[in-house]
Design a protein around this motif. Structure first.
Motif, short mmCIF file in Angstrom:
data_model
loop_
_atom_site.label_atom_id
_atom_site.label_comp_id
_atom_site.label_asym_id
_atom_site.label_seq_id
_atom_site.Cartn_x
_atom_site.Cartn_y
_atom_site.Cartn_z
N GLY A 1 0.72 -1.22 0.07
CA GLY A 1 0.15 -0.03 0.07
C GLY A 1 0.89 1.30 0.00
N SER A 2 2.00 1.00 -0.30
CA SER A 2 2.92 2.39 0.03
C SER A 2 2.53 3.27 -0.96
CB SER A 2 4.68 2.15 0.04
OG SER A 2 4.74 1.43 -1.02
N GLY A 3 2.37 2.73 -2.41
CA GLY A 3 2.01 3.70 -3.24
C GLY A 3 0.76 4.66 -3.33
N LEU A 4 -0.23 3.64 -2.76
CA LEU A 4 -1.43 4.46 -2.38
C LEU A 4 -1.14 5.47 -1.34
CD1 LEU A 4 -4.10 1.38 -2.12
CD2 LEU A 4 -3.49 3.11 -4.09
N ALA A 5 -0.01 5.43 -0.31
CA ALA A 5 0.04 6.26 0.75
C ALA A 5 0.48 7.56 -0.13
CB ALA A 5 0.94 5.68 1.57
N GLN B 1 -10.17 8.09 1.84
CA GLN B 1 -10.28 6.70 1.57
C GLN B 1 -9.11 6.15 1.21
OE1 GLN B 1 -13.49 7.15 -1.34
NE2 GLN B 1 -15.11 6.93 0.46
N MET B 2 -8.32 6.68 0.24
CA MET B 2 -7.12 6.08 -0.19
C MET B 2 -5.87 5.87 0.98
SD MET B 2 -5.07 6.91 -3.61
CE MET B 2 -6.43 6.66 -4.73
N LEU B 3 -5.70 6.85 1.76
CA LEU B 3 -4.83 6.88 2.89
C LEU B 3 -5.25 5.82 3.81
CD1 LEU B 3 -4.05 10.71 3.36
CD2 LEU B 3 -2.44 8.69 2.62
N ASN B 4 -6.69 5.57 4.07
CA ASN B 4 -6.98 4.79 5.06
C ASN B 4 -7.00 3.19 4.27
OD1 ASN B 4 -8.24 5.58 7.47
ND2 ASN B 4 -9.14 6.67 6.37
N ALA C 1 -4.28 2.60 2.43
CA ALA C 1 -3.04 2.28 2.54
C ALA C 1 -2.60 1.63 3.79
CB ALA C 1 -2.13 3.63 2.15
N ALA C 2 -3.27 2.39 4.94
CA ALA C 2 -3.09 1.90 6.14
C ALA C 2 -3.51 0.50 6.60
CB ALA C 2 -3.72 2.81 7.33
N ALA C 3 -4.53 0.17 5.88
CA ALA C 3 -5.12 -1.22 6.02
C ALA C 3 -4.45 -2.12 5.61
CB ALA C 3 -6.59 -1.19 5.56
N LEU C 4 -3.46 -1.96 4.28
CA LEU C 4 -2.48 -2.81 3.82
C LEU C 4 -1.28 -2.82 4.48
CD1 LEU C 4 -3.04 -2.04 0.06
CD2 LEU C 4 -3.57 -4.19 1.48
N GLY C 5 -0.98 -2.10 5.69
CA GLY C 5 0.22 -1.97 6.42
C GLY C 5 1.02 -0.98 6.48
N GLU C 6 0.68 0.00 5.46
CA GLU C 6 1.56 1.38 5.59
C GLU C 6 0.95 2.05 6.34
OE1 GLU C 6 4.65 3.02 3.93
OE2 GLU C 6 3.89 1.13 3.41
N THR C 7 1.14 1.72 7.88
CA THR C 7 0.36 2.75 8.75
C THR C 7 1.07 4.35 8.96
OG1 THR C 7 2.13 1.73 10.22
CG2 THR C 7 -0.06 0.65 10.20
N SER C 8 2.10 4.47 8.41
CA SER C 8 2.68 5.89 8.31
C SER C 8 1.46 6.89 7.67
CB SER C 8 3.80 5.93 7.42
OG SER C 8 3.53 5.89 5.92
N ALA C 9 0.62 6.13 6.97
CA ALA C 9 -0.51 6.96 6.35
C ALA C 9 -1.38 7.61 7.43
CB ALA C 9 -1.49 6.09 5.41
N TYR C 10 -1.36 6.94 8.55
CA TYR C 10 -2.17 7.62 9.68
C TYR C 10 -1.52 8.93 10.18
CZ TYR C 10 -4.87 3.12 10.31
OH TYR C 10 -5.89 2.01 10.36
N VAL C 11 -0.29 9.03 10.23
CA VAL C 11 0.29 10.13 10.48
C VAL C 11 0.00 11.17 9.39
CG1 VAL C 11 2.57 11.38 10.78
CG2 VAL C 11 2.18 8.92 11.70
N ALA D 1 -11.13 18.36 13.90
CA ALA D 1 -11.85 17.22 14.60
C ALA D 1 -11.40 15.62 14.30
CB ALA D 1 -13.17 17.31 14.69
N LYS D 2 -10.72 15.54 13.28
CA LYS D 2 -10.41 14.18 12.95
C LYS D 2 -8.99 13.89 13.44
CE LYS D 2 -13.30 14.13 8.62
NZ LYS D 2 -13.19 14.19 7.30
N TYR D 3 -8.26 14.94 14.06
CA TYR D 3 -6.76 14.93 14.42
C TYR D 3 -6.64 13.99 15.52
CZ TYR D 3 -2.19 15.66 16.32
OH TYR D 3 -1.13 15.58 16.77
N GLU D 4 -7.34 14.08 16.70
CA GLU D 4 -7.19 12.99 17.66
C GLU D 4 -7.39 11.59 17.31
OE1 GLU D 4 -5.61 13.77 20.18
OE2 GLU D 4 -5.95 15.87 20.34
N GLY D 5 -8.37 11.10 16.40
CA GLY D 5 -8.62 10.09 15.96
C GLY D 5 -7.55 9.30 15.46
N TYR D 6 -6.81 9.94 14.28
CA TYR D 6 -5.93 9.38 13.41
C TYR D 6 -4.59 9.34 14.14
CZ TYR D 6 -8.92 9.46 9.19
OH TYR D 6 -9.69 9.16 8.35
N ALA D 7 -4.19 10.55 15.22
CA ALA D 7 -3.16 10.49 15.89
C ALA D 7 -3.13 9.16 16.81
CB ALA D 7 -3.29 11.70 16.76
N GLU D 8 -4.43 8.92 17.18
CA GLU D 8 -4.51 7.84 18.48
C GLU D 8 -4.28 6.47 17.33
OE1 GLU D 8 -4.40 5.41 21.52
OE2 GLU D 8 -4.46 7.75 21.32
#
Length: 471
Positions: free
Chosen positions: A211-215, A233-236, A238-248, A267-274
Motif C-alpha cells: 500500500g505504499s504507493g496508495l499512501a 479513503q485512499m490513505l485509509n 494504504a494503512a489497512a495494507l500495513g502502510e501505517t505511516s498513512a495515519y500520520v 476534529a479528525k486529528y485525535e482519532g488519526y493520531a491515536e
C-alpha cells in the motif's frame, strides 16, 4: 558513460540463456542447499540459532568456491548482522561471488558501489555489475539501474532503456518496481507527470499487498487539495495494507485543515493520531511537537515543544531526536532560538539512536552552522566534499538551512572547476554566482523549479546531490 551492446538491444535475452552462456560449470552450480542450511543455523529458523555452526558451514562452502556462500558470508561481514563486522573481508567475498557470475552478488555489490555504503563508491563499476545482473533477470538490479537511467542523476539519462528495465522488473514480479514507476509518474521525475499512470502502478501493487504507493498518491491528493473524500479513503486503504505511516499523514492533514476543511478537518486529528500511536509510528510525536510549536489547536510554546521532543527522544524515539537536533541547530524564527551548543549536546546524548551516517551528517551541518567567514566556509566545504557518500538531497537541504553560504561555496568551487564560474570563492549569492547556478540548474533532469528561484533549498539540494553523485 558505459553502454553495452546488450542495453542497446534492450534486454532481449532470457536469464537461463545468459546464465548457461556465461557461467557454465562455475561455482554458482555448487550445492545451494548447504548455504540454505547454514543460513537457518545462523538465524535459528525453526529452532534455536547456532551461528557458530552456521558460519563454519559457510566457510567450508567458501573454501570450495561456492559463490552463494561467498555472497551470504560477505554480506554478513559487511553489515554485521550476526557476526562481527569485517568490511574488508566481506567486500572481497562479495567481489569473488560477483566475478563468479552470482547475479544477487552482482546486484548487492553494484548497489554498494553505487551508493558508497562502505565508503567505496565506483559508479562506473556499479553500472557494469547491475547490467550483468540484469542480463540474468535479477529483478532488483533491473529496478535500481532502471530508476537511475530514468532519473539521469548518476548516469546520463536513458529514458527508454530505464523504463524498459523497470517494466520488465515489474513483469517478473518485483512489486517495488511498480512503486518506483508510480512514483516517477506521480512526481514527474525523469518522465512527464501523469497521475493516471501513477495510480495504475500503485493500484497494481496494492492488489499484491503493498500500500505504499496508495499512501504516496493519497498524500499528493491531500496537499494538492484534490478531493478530500477520496484522499481520506485512499490513505485509509494504504494503512489497512500495513502502510501505517498513512495515519500520520491523515493526522497532519486533519491538523492543517485538508480533510474537509476547518473544524470538520481538525476534529479528525485525535482519532488519526491515536491510530498512529497504536501502530507505533514515531513521527506522530514530531507532529504533536509541531502543533505545540506553531500553536495549532493549542497555545504556541517553544519550551513546551523542546520538552515534548526531549521526553520522546529520551524514550528512544529516533524521529523526535532528529527533529530536536535540527530545531536547536536552526531555530524556527518564532519561539525557538538557534542554540548550537544545545544541538551539539543533543547529538551526543542521542547518538546511540542514530546511524553513524546520521551522526556524521549532523556533525557537518553543525560545523556549517557555526561558520561565519570565507576561510571557515572553505574548511567546512572541503571537509564535506571529502565525504561525497554522505551527500544526498536531504543532506543538501539540511546544509542549506544550516548555512546557505557553505552550500554556495561548494557550488562556486565546483562550477569554477568546470569553467562555468569566474568569480570569487566567498560563499555569497552574488549576481555572477546566481547566473552560474541558474545555468547549472537548467542542466538538471528536473529543471522545472529553476525559473522560480535558484535560491530555493530544494534546487540547491538537487545541485549538490547531483554534482556529488556525478563525480
Amino acid at each position: 558513460m558505459l553502454a553495452s551492446p546488450f542495453f542497446r538491444k534492450v534486454l532481449l535475452v532470457t536469464s537461463l540463456a545468459v546464465f548457461a552462456g556465461t557461467v557454465s560449470g562455475s561455482a554458482l552450480l555448487a550445492n545451494s542447499s548447504e548455504v540454505d542450511r547454514a543460513e537457518k543455523l545462523i538465524w535459528g529458523s525453526g529452532s534455536e540459532a547456532r551461528p557458530v555452526e552456521g558460519r563454519q558451514a559457510l566457510e567450508e562452502a567458501v573454501a570450495v568456491k561456492d559463490a552463494s556462500a561467498q555472497r551470504v558470508l560477505g554480506m554478513h561481514l559487511i553489515y554485521g548482522w550476526v557476526f562481527e563486522k569485517d568490511v574488508h573481508k566481506g567486500m572481497l567475498l562479495l567481489n569473488d561471488a560477483a566475478n563468479a557470475g552470482d547475479p544477487v552478488a552482482q546486484f548487492n555489490l553494484g548497489q554498494i558501489l553505487l551508493v558508497g555504503t562502505t565508503g567505496s563508491k565506483d559508479v562506473a563499476r556499479a553500472r557494469i555489475l547491475l547490467e550483468d545482473a540484469s542480463r540474468q533477470n535479477e529483478i532488483q538490479a533491473m529496478r535500481v539501474l532502471g530508476e537511475q537511467l530514468v532519473l539521469g542523476t548518476v548516469y546520463a539519462q536513458e529514458l527508454k532503456t530505464g523504463l524498459t528495465l523497470l517494466k520488465q522488473s515489474a513483469e517478473l514480479g518485483d512489486i517495488r518496481a511498480e512503486i518506483v514507476l508510480g512514483d516517477l509518474y506521480l512526481k514527474g521525475k525523469g518522465v512527464p507527470r501523469d497521475l493516471s499512470k501513477a495510480l495504475g502502478f500503485f493500484e497494481s501493487a496494492a492488489t499484491k499487498g503493498d500500500g505504499s504507493g496508495l499512501a504516496s498518491y493519497g498524500e499528493t491528493l491531500m496537499w494538492g487539495e484534490i478531493d478530500a473524500k477520496t484522499t481520506e479513503q485512499m490513505l485509509n486503504r494504504a494503512a489497512a495494507l500495513g502502510e501505517t505511516s498513512a495515519y500520520v499523514t491523515l493526522a497532519e492533514g486533519a491538523m492543517y485543515g485538508y480533510l474537509g476543511g476547518g473544524a470538520v478537518s481538525r476534529a479528525k486529528y485525535e482519532g488519526y493520531a491515536e491510530l498512529a500511536r497504536e501502530a507505533e509510528e514515531p513521527r506522530i510525536e514530531v507532529l504533536e511537537a509541531n502543533r505545540s510549536m506553531w500553536g495549532i489547536g493549542k497555545r504556541a510554546s517553544g519550551p513546551e515543544t523542546i520538552g515534548l521532543l526531549t521526553a520522546h527522544a529520551d524514550a528512544g524515539n529516533k524521529a523526535a531526536a532528529e527533529f530536536l537536533i535540527k530545531l536547536l541547530r536552526d531555530g524556527n524564527g518564532l519561539n525557538v532560538r538557534r542554540d548550537l551548543a544545545a544541538a551539539d549536546q543533543a547529538l551526543k546524548t542521542y547518538a546511540e539512536l542514530l546511524t553513524a551516517r546520521d551522526v556524521a551528517k549532523f556533525e557537518l551541518t553543525l560545523k556549517a552552522a557555526s561558520a561565519r567567514t570565507s576561510d571557515v566556509f572553505a574548511r567546512v566545504a572541503t571537509e564535506i566534499e571529502a565525504q561525497p557518500d554522505l551527500m544526498s538531497f536531504g543532506f543538501g537541504k539540511d546544509l542549506y538551512k544550516a548555512n546557505p553560504n557553505i552550500a554556495f561555496f561548494i557550488l562556486q568551487t565546483r562550477l569554477k572547476d568546470q569553467g562555468d564560474y569566474g568569480g570569487s570563492l566567498n560563499g555569497f549569492a552574488t549576481r555572477s554566482t546566481l547566473r552560474a547556478v541558474y545555468k547549472a540548474c537548467q542542466r538538471l533532469p528536473d529543471n522545472t523549479l529553476c525559473d522560480d528561484s535558484v535560491m530555493r533549498s530544494d534546487v540547491i539540494a538537487m545541485l549538490l546531490a547531483q554534482n556529488s553523485e556525478a563525480k
